[in-house]
Scaffold this active site. Structure first.
Site, PDB file in Angstrom:
ATOM      1  N   HIS A  54     -20.342  -0.704 -24.486  1.00  0.00           N
ATOM      2  CA  HIS A  54     -21.807  -0.415 -23.929  1.00  0.00           C
ATOM      3  C   HIS A  54     -22.056   0.964 -24.393  1.00  0.00           C
ATOM      4  CE1 HIS A  54     -21.099  -3.187 -19.906  1.00  0.00           C
ATOM      5  NE2 HIS A  54     -20.839  -3.674 -21.080  1.00  0.00           N
ATOM      6  N   GLU A  56     -23.141   3.547 -22.593  1.00  0.00           N
ATOM      7  CA  GLU A  56     -22.602   4.865 -22.274  1.00  0.00           C
ATOM      8  C   GLU A  56     -21.595   5.203 -22.826  1.00  0.00           C
ATOM      9  OE1 GLU A  56     -24.831   2.232 -18.808  1.00  0.00           O
ATOM     10  OE2 GLU A  56     -23.762   2.059 -20.695  1.00  0.00           O
ATOM     11  N   CYS A  84     -23.235  -0.115 -15.197  1.00  0.00           N
ATOM     12  CA  CYS A  84     -22.344  -1.044 -14.598  1.00  0.00           C
ATOM     13  C   CYS A  84     -21.362  -0.530 -13.759  1.00  0.00           C
ATOM     14  CB  CYS A  84     -21.639  -2.060 -15.624  1.00  0.00           C
ATOM     15  SG  CYS A  84     -20.737  -1.462 -16.685  1.00  0.00           S
ATOM     16  N   CYS A  87     -19.003   1.468 -16.768  1.00  0.00           N
ATOM     17  CA  CYS A  87     -19.548   2.656 -17.206  1.00  0.00           C
ATOM     18  C   CYS A  87     -19.707   3.824 -16.299  1.00  0.00           C
ATOM     19  CB  CYS A  87     -20.958   2.196 -17.931  1.00  0.00           C
ATOM     20  SG  CYS A  87     -20.862   1.492 -19.663  1.00  0.00           S
TER      21      CYS A  87
END
Length: 153
Positions: A54, A56, A84, A87
């Site tokens: 992801h 992040e 999410c 993260c």
């Protein structure tokens, strides 16, 4: 020039658009320290074939490498979508001071929409946050991406 939250969120939007060009879900993240961009990233789940890729996580990893430490004390993160749970946990774990995010994520948002990971009292750190920064632009980017994906089917 005054560098405000919209200024840095625009960098995150540029990252998200880079990801979209590679057919990745268009989410971008930027980490800022002392008013300067420290790292930037976009989703690379499909490119790297890794569920943890992801924006992040990748931005945190780049910042850690650049600083030579996992302690990102005093840093701010700008991300185009509410993080999410994975993260949000990484943001807290890296000790990021403040998170700014664009679009809210009602299904898995872990700042406030679904969970409150960033401010969970049982954790050793908590991260301040502000949602809705350039939210229309961030949300439109995601909506248009998924609309085009559905249309292509």
């Amino acid at each position: 020039m005054v560098k405000d939250k919209e200024y840095f969120m625009n960098f995150a939007l540029k990252e998200a658009m880079k990801g979209q060009a590679y057919d990745e879900v268009p989410v971008g993240a930027v980490i800022v320290l002392d008013g300067k961009v420290l790292s930037r990233a976009y989703n690379k789940k499909e490119t790297l074939n890794r569920c943890t890729a992801h924006a992040e996580i990748l931005a945190i990893e780049k910042a850690e490498k650049k600083l030579g430490t996992w302690h990102l004390d005093g840093a701010e993160m700008y991300v185009t979508l509410e993080p999410c749970p994975m993260c949000a946990g990484a943001i807290v774990g890296a000790r990021i001071k403040k998170l700014y995010f664009g679009a809210y994520e009602p299904k898995s948002g872990s700042a406030e929409s679904r969970f409150s990971v960033l401010t969970e009292s049982g954790l050793n750190h908590s991260t301040e946050y502000e949602g809705g920064v350039l939210s229309d632009r961030c949300a439109d980017l995601l909506k248009n991406y998924f609309k085009a994906k559905r249309k292509a089917k």
